[in-house]
Scaffold this motif. Structure first.
Motif, PDB file in Angstrom:
ATOM      1  N   ILE A 178      73.660  35.871  47.746  1.00  0.00           N
ATOM      2  CA  ILE A 178      72.725  34.305  46.328  1.00  0.00           C
ATOM      3  C   ILE A 178      72.587  33.249  47.158  1.00  0.00           C
ATOM      4  O   ILE A 178      73.850  32.393  47.411  1.00  0.00           O
ATOM      5  CB  ILE A 178      72.573  34.984  45.178  1.00  0.00           C
ATOM      6  N   ARG A 179      71.402  32.417  46.798  1.00  0.00           N
ATOM      7  CA  ARG A 179      71.736  30.647  46.993  1.00  0.00           C
ATOM      8  C   ARG A 179      71.930  30.135  45.122  1.00  0.00           C
ATOM      9  O   ARG A 179      70.256  30.203  44.929  1.00  0.00           O
ATOM     10  CB  ARG A 179      70.686  30.291  47.470  1.00  0.00           C
ATOM     11  N   GLY A 180      72.719  29.833  44.553  1.00  0.00           N
ATOM     12  CA  GLY A 180      72.136  29.741  43.748  1.00  0.00           C
ATOM     13  C   GLY A 180      72.008  28.434  42.786  1.00  0.00           C
ATOM     14  O   GLY A 180      71.560  27.908  44.409  1.00  0.00           O
ATOM     15  N   SER A 190      76.051  29.127  47.943  1.00  0.00           N
ATOM     16  CA  SER A 190      75.573  30.867  49.185  1.00  0.00           C
ATOM     17  C   SER A 190      76.800  30.805  48.924  1.00  0.00           C
ATOM     18  O   SER A 190      78.217  31.033  48.880  1.00  0.00           O
ATOM     19  CB  SER A 190      75.601  30.529  50.684  1.00  0.00           C
ATOM     20  N   TRP A 191      76.562  32.638  48.232  1.00  0.00           N
ATOM     21  CA  TRP A 191      77.700  33.208  48.098  1.00  0.00           C
ATOM     22  C   TRP A 191      77.420  35.203  48.712  1.00  0.00           C
ATOM     23  O   TRP A 191      76.155  35.436  48.378  1.00  0.00           O
ATOM     24  CB  TRP A 191      78.013  33.439  46.747  1.00  0.00           C
ATOM     25  N   ALA A 194      90.686  33.343  51.211  1.00  0.00           N
ATOM     26  CA  ALA A 194      91.268  32.548  50.272  1.00  0.00           C
ATOM     27  C   ALA A 194      91.066  32.507  48.484  1.00  0.00           C
ATOM     28  O   ALA A 194      91.650  32.616  47.479  1.00  0.00           O
ATOM     29  CB  ALA A 194      92.409  31.666  49.744  1.00  0.00           C
ATOM     30  N   LYS A 195      89.096  32.596  48.718  1.00  0.00           N
ATOM     31  CA  LYS A 195      88.937  32.299  47.650  1.00  0.00           C
ATOM     32  C   LYS A 195      87.642  33.622  47.573  1.00  0.00           C
ATOM     33  O   LYS A 195      87.207  33.519  47.869  1.00  0.00           O
ATOM     34  CB  LYS A 195      88.200  31.344  47.085  1.00  0.00           C
ATOM     35  N   ASP A 196      87.228  34.488  46.913  1.00  0.00           N
ATOM     36  CA  ASP A 196      86.784  35.825  47.282  1.00  0.00           C
ATOM     37  C   ASP A 196      85.811  36.640  46.632  1.00  0.00           C
ATOM     38  O   ASP A 196      86.068  35.860  44.983  1.00  0.00           O
ATOM     39  CB  ASP A 196      88.167  36.834  47.988  1.00  0.00           C
ATOM     40  N   ALA A 197      84.517  36.921  46.284  1.00  0.00           N
ATOM     41  CA  ALA A 197      83.385  37.226  45.340  1.00  0.00           C
ATOM     42  C   ALA A 197      82.769  38.461  46.211  1.00  0.00           C
ATOM     43  O   ALA A 197      82.253  38.121  47.632  1.00  0.00           O
ATOM     44  CB  ALA A 197      82.880  35.999  44.915  1.00  0.00           C
TER      45      ALA A 197
END
Length: 278
Positions: free
Chosen positions: A10-12, A17-18, A27-30
């Motif tokens: 996605i682009r918020g 961007s995710w 370290a930071k995951d989705a």
């Protein structure tokens, strides 16, 4: 080869961007852990019928294309509690009920397609035992695509016209499973006649003193120029009625232009799709 993490992204609304196709072990995951089935099927439809007294059965009428609701679950995970807090705050900034987030799908066969979605209801925490010590959280997402089709971009053809009257021929096609609503545009003209789909009918366009664009999509027809005003009312009730059907092979569409100076006429073909593939 496409990275599986990029198969859904996605682009918020904030521009972030995710990549959500799978865990990245960072370290930071989705990533998306479930749901999203409504994205991989045709846009929802509601058939309508009427029935008169003493009529056997009913009479079919129109089929309404509905908005597309997508529900899915996302997992956010950080190595520390602080990582999770920052990640959750960033995720919330990427979504809104007042603006669209763009969701992308990627496949080797069909490339990249996208659909615009926004929150249909508040994001809710779905983790059963979420606490101040948690470093991961599951979120329940319900979003809506008011325009229910995916898009893969826009194709465009351009024809130069001289001063005076000229005729033009555009070879168009529609390889997708969704109708094509043509758009036309160009530089200033004295007048023009544009084709109404494949019907053979021509729609006259009045003089345009600026760069202009005509959109033919049913219910959203628009003739606009540099000032952005809709000039379709100047056509005295004439408007575009027809689209190019799905899976239309190469076909010639004629157009006519009268102009005081040379310029360009553009045939614009937005490509829409029911699903991420096909």
């Amino acid at each position: 080869m496409i990275d599986l993490r990029d198969s859904i992204s996605i682009r918020g609304v904030d521009g972030a961007s995710w990549a959500l196709g799978g865990p990245g072990r960072t370290a930071k995951d989705a990533w998306i852990t479930g749901g999203l089935a409504a994205l991989f099927q045709a846009a929802p439809r509601t058939p309508t019928r009427t029935s008169r007294a003493y009529e056997i059965g009913s009479t079919p009428r129109m089929v309404k294309i509905e908005e597309r609701l997508l529900d899915f679950r996302v997992r956010l995970e950080g190595r520390t509690r602080r990582d999770l807090e920052q990640l959750l705050a960033a995720w919330n900034r990427s979504w809104s009920m007042y603006a669209d987030t763009q969701l992308f799908t990627r496949s080797l066969e069909c490339g990249t397609r996208s659909i615009k979605v926004r929150l249909d209801r508040d994001i809710t925490i779905a983790t059963e035992h979420f606490s101040m010590q948690s470093t991961k959280v599951d979120l329940e997402m319900v979003v809506v695509a008011c325009w229910p089709y995916l898009t893969s971009g826009t194709d465009e053809l351009t024809s130069d016209f001289p001063a005076g009257r000229s005729e033009h021929r555009f070879e168009i096609h529609n390889p997708t499973d969704v109708p094509l609503w043509m758009e036309w545009g160009g530089t200033p003209i004295t007048s023009a006649k544009l084709p109404d789909g494949l019907s053979g009918r021509m729609v006259p366009i009045q003089a345009q003193t600026n760069v202009w664009k005509a959109r033919t999509r049913g219910g959203l027809e628009k003739l606009s120029s540099a000032d952005g005003t809709n000039q379709l009312k100047g056509l005295r009730g004439l408007s575009f009625l027809y689209e190019i059907p799905p899976n239309t092979p190469p076909t010639i569409l004629p157009a006519e232009v009268t102009a005081a100076v040379p310029g360009k006429l553009r045939a614009i073909m937005p490509r829409y799709h029911e699903m991420p593939w096909g």
